[in-house]
Design an enzyme around this catalytic site. Structure first.
Site, short mmCIF file in Angstrom:
data_model
loop_
_atom_site.label_atom_id
_atom_site.label_comp_id
_atom_site.label_asym_id
_atom_site.label_seq_id
_atom_site.Cartn_x
_atom_site.Cartn_y
_atom_site.Cartn_z
N ASP A 476 -0.95 -7.48 1.30
CA ASP A 476 -2.21 -7.62 0.56
C ASP A 476 -2.74 -9.05 0.65
O ASP A 476 -2.00 -9.99 1.02
CB ASP A 476 -1.92 -7.26 -0.92
CG ASP A 476 -3.16 -6.79 -1.66
OD1 ASP A 476 -4.27 -6.94 -1.14
OD2 ASP A 476 -2.99 -6.26 -2.79
N ASP A 538 -10.26 -0.08 -3.14
CA ASP A 538 -9.59 0.20 -4.40
C ASP A 538 -10.27 1.34 -5.16
O ASP A 538 -9.76 1.81 -6.17
CB ASP A 538 -9.58 -1.06 -5.28
CG ASP A 538 -8.41 -1.96 -4.91
OD1 ASP A 538 -7.51 -1.50 -4.20
OD2 ASP A 538 -8.40 -3.13 -5.35
C1 DGJ Z 1 -5.32 -5.00 -4.45
C2 DGJ Z 1 -4.96 -3.71 -3.79
O1 DGJ Z 1 -6.06 -3.17 -3.14
C3 DGJ Z 1 -4.41 -2.76 -4.84
O2 DGJ Z 1 -4.15 -1.52 -4.27
C4 DGJ Z 1 -3.18 -3.37 -5.45
O3 DGJ Z 1 -2.19 -3.48 -4.47
C5 DGJ Z 1 -3.51 -4.72 -6.04
N1 DGJ Z 1 -4.18 -5.57 -5.09
C6 DGJ Z 1 -2.27 -5.40 -6.54
O4 DGJ Z 1 -2.49 -6.67 -6.92
#
Ligand code: DGJ
Length: 737
Positions: A476, A538
């Site tokens: 990430d 997300d």
């Molecule tokens: C952003 C990601 O897109 C989410 O799915 C999750 O992993 C969060 N970060 C965690 O901080």
């Protein structure tokens, strides 16, 4: 041979199955003559308009400054009166920004070279032909090598540029685009992808008028806001008809896609590293390589362009062994628990998920340091034993004992000011000398372009993955870059990221790897070279996802789009949707779950069993098939529809989502696409209509979809050929001939 050089006429001709790209050397200049549908002649008349007067009063017909201002330079450079957008700007030690590139020599060969330290398209020697063309400026010592790799069957030319300092002094590159495309005429639209967090890659189409239009990122990554893709087409091109060009940069940092219409009805399009905030010092003898730019030509509209991109990326960009494999159905605990979890909670999710047919548990953010919120511990990649009692290996073993695989989340490029790492190395962050760096999501960015910082990040990733049987990694990146101290760091950062991910895929070849950036901010071809899938957004609300996934599929294959079934109401939009619809929409991506399976009803658990079966039944078709857009809710306000058709055209999966019910209407006619006109098909699942029917009937006369009561209702219709054959073959079989 898909590339020829005619010595006498001084013409380069690059042919793909359906397109031709022609360049000519005229008086030392390399000019772009033609790019479009395939033509048979080497030199199609005087398309360069060399004999026409420049629009300046003068005694000679070739007043050079005016000539340069309209000549379609193949790689236009700053400083010699081409006053349009330029591809190259180089500053000499004396502060001159000038470059006069003249044709020098060329090489043509089978195959394609890799680009050192950067992602690049690849293929077998017989699949690709490459031309390298050298241009030089004798005064400054700048040498520019233009690379063109032709993937003939796919109508693709992959381009890049190497700039070499053959002089004695230092040069500063201020702009080095990967490709410039010059098209005659003024009737063009550009298609670009834009958005924000939670609503990435919405398709935008606009006409290009006199002036310049730029789609770019200076956020240190591709970004949620803009994507490194630009489609170019005539005003009348549609989803299924007309000529469409697609440019896509194989890069994961600051980029710019530029479209310009200038006087004399000439349009120029460019793609490359964003020149804003970029500079690169080139000492004598050094070279700089730009990232690659993929140029796709389609004579079958925007859909044809998308399908070519999908084929190209599945075969010639994604290296992961998973590109052709069924990926395990995973459940990720992020939206189920956020930071509030421990081993016990994760194991209870794993147990119940296993009963529903889910195959892997992914532990997301919050397992390390003392991270119980987003305000600490990035950089401290050791397990928090208050939450994960007995340590990471024990948890992984326990999950494996349930019969589930285990995956993990990391964010290796980041550092929290509240961390042991920051206490020890506050100087490891990206910042200027003057200003305190700005926090975003309570975190700062590690300067991985520094050797020791990169090594630290690598050690953390490697140690974590080696410490237990971890079979999946979500990498990430939850903030964008600012407080940049100089013009080189942003690019060096991307190169360091590539180096880290290169090591990762080499050391852990069996790892299923997913890139992610605060949702879908790093969805680009650069990342696909390392990971076969990227988290798309997300926002998992199926209605929003229809637009996000449609935009993403403009150039990225469905198999690369991270897509999960979320809980309802959705955490981002608050919208309530049926479980079935969420499953059907997620099927157009990698497919997984992101909800607390311990809190859902018995009926919903039964639905998960059905959906995981559905995924395994159709995953191969979705992963490898040809994708067709039928209708978009963004255009019609009511419904969305798309299809995936197998390469042999013997099966197809149609997704229909009635986003908004409509009062008092009859059934809706859908015209299928991509089938074989002569093949006979039946509806094998999800549709009650009369069959068998020819492909020609399904495509030209269409099928009716009856109104469904309520909003956000979805249908998944599976169509397959009867006895797997053409009508005439079936008849022959019946008659026993
Ligand atoms: C952003 C990601 O897109 C989410 O799915 C999750 O992993 C969060 N970060 C965690 O901080």
């Amino acid at each position: 041979m898909s590339i020829i050089y005619d010595e006498e006429k001084k013409i380069f001709k690059l042919d793909t199955r359906l397109s031709s790209y022609i360049m000519a050397v005229t008086e030392g200049n390399l000019g772009q003559v033609y790019y479009g549908r395939k033509i048979n002649d080497i030199y199609p008349g005087d398309l360069l308009r060399l004999k026409e007067l420049p629009l300046t009063p003068g005694v000679n017909a070739r007043e050079e400054a005016a000539f340069n201002d309209s000549y379609p330079f193949e790689y236009p450079a700053e400083g010699r009166s081409d006053f349009r957008e330029n591809a190259l700007a180089v500053e000499t030690e004396d502060g001159f920004e000038i470059c006069d590139l003249k044709y020098d020599t060329y090489r043509i060969y089978d195959g394609k070279k890799p680009v050192e330290g950067m992602p690049a398209l690849f293929g077998k020697e017989w699949e690709i032909t490459t031309a390298e063309i050298d241009l030089t400026d004798s005064k400054t010592g700048i040498k520019v090598t233009l690379f063109y790799s032709v993937f003939e069957e796919l109508d693709v030319i992959v381009r890049r540029v190497r700039i070499t300092n053959t002089g004695t002094g230092k040069l500063i590159i201020k702009r080095a685009m990967s490709a410039s495309v010059s098209l005659d005429g003024d009737g063009y639209d550009v298609i670009t992808l834009h958005g924000a967090w939670g609503r990435e890659r919405r398709v935008q189409r606009r006409p290009i008028d006199i002036g310049t239009y730029v789609c770019s990122s200076k956020r240190g990554e591709t970004s949620h806001q803009d994507n490194c893709f630009m489609g170019i087409c005539g005003h009348d091109a549609t989803e299924d008809h007309g000529e469409v060009y697609g440019l896509n940069l194989v890069y994961s940092g600051n980029f710019a896609a530029i479209a310009e219409l200038s006087q004399f009805e000439r349009s120029r399009f460019m793609m490359g590293i964003n020149p804003e905030r970029f500079s690169w010092a080139l000492l004598s003898g050094e070279s700089f390589d730009t990232p690659e730019c993929v140029c796709v030509f389609s004579g079958e509209g925007i859909g044809g362009m998308s399908r070519r991109f999908h084929d190209l990326y599945r075969k010639h960009l994604i290296r992961s062994r998973f590109v052709d494999r069924d990926r395990p159905v995973l459940i990720n605990n992020w939206e189920a628990t956020y930071f509030d979890f421990n081993s016990e909670k994760l194991l209870s999710i794993a147990k119940q998920a296993k009963e529903c047919g889910i195959e892997m548990l992914v532990m997301d953010d919050g397992w390390f340091g003392h991270r119980n919120n987003d305000d600490s511990s990035l950089g401290d990649w050791y397990v928090n034993e208050d939450k994960i009692q007995g340590g990471l290996k024990k948890l992984v073993d326990d999950v494996n004992a349930i019969g589930m695989k285990f995956g993990i989340w990391m964010e290796p490029e980041m550092i929290s000011p509240d961390s042991k790492l920051y206490e020890a190395h506050p100087d490891w962050v990206i910042r200027t000398k003057t200003h305190e760096p700005l926090l975003s999501r309570c975190q700062l960015v590690l300067d991985i372009s520094k050797e020791e910082v990169k090594e630290y990040a690598w050690k953390c990733v490697k140690d974590t993955l080696s410490s237990a049987n971890i079979e999946y990694l979500k990498w990430d990146m939850n903030r964008q870059l600012c407080d940049i101290p100089d013009g080189e760091i942003s690019h060096k950062y991307v190169l360091a990221l590539y180096e880290l991910q290169e090591r990762l895929v080499n050391e852990f070849p069996e790892l299923l790897f997913e890139n992610c950036s605060g949702g879908g901010a790093r969805f680009d071809p650069g990342m696909l070279y390392y990971s076969p899938q990227i988290w798309c957004s997300d926002d998992m609300d199926p209605v929003e996802r229809l637009s996000i996934q449609r935009g993403t599929a403009i150039c990225y294959p469905l198999s690369t789009m991270g897509a999960h079934v979320c809980s309802s109401p959705n955490h981002t939009t608050g919208r309530v949707t049926p479980f079935e619809t969420r499953g059907i929409v997620a099927l157009a991506g990698t497919f997984g779950y992101e909800l607390d399976v311990t809190k859902i009803s018995a009926e919903e658990k039964e639905l998960i069993k059905k959906q995981t079966d559905m995924y395994h039944r159709y995953s191969m078709l979705v992963r490898n098939g040809d994708y067709y857009r039928l209708a978009s809710v963004d255009d019609n306000g009511y419904y969305d529809a798309y299809m995936v058709v197998s390469k042999d055209k013997k099966e197809a999966l149609l997704t229909y989502v009635q986003v908004r019910a409509r009062a008092n209407y009859k059934s809706r006619r859908l015209y299928l696409k991509g089938l074989d006109e002569d093949m006979v098909y039946e509806f094998a699942e999800g549709y009650e209509g009369a069959s068998p029917l020819h492909g020609s009937t399904l495509m030209n006369a269409g099928i009716n979809i009856e109104p469904i009561p309520g909003d956000t209702q979805a249908r998944l219709i599976y169509i397959k050929s009867v006895s797997g054959g053409l009508f005439k073959d079936i008849l022959t079989g019946l008659m026993g001939a």
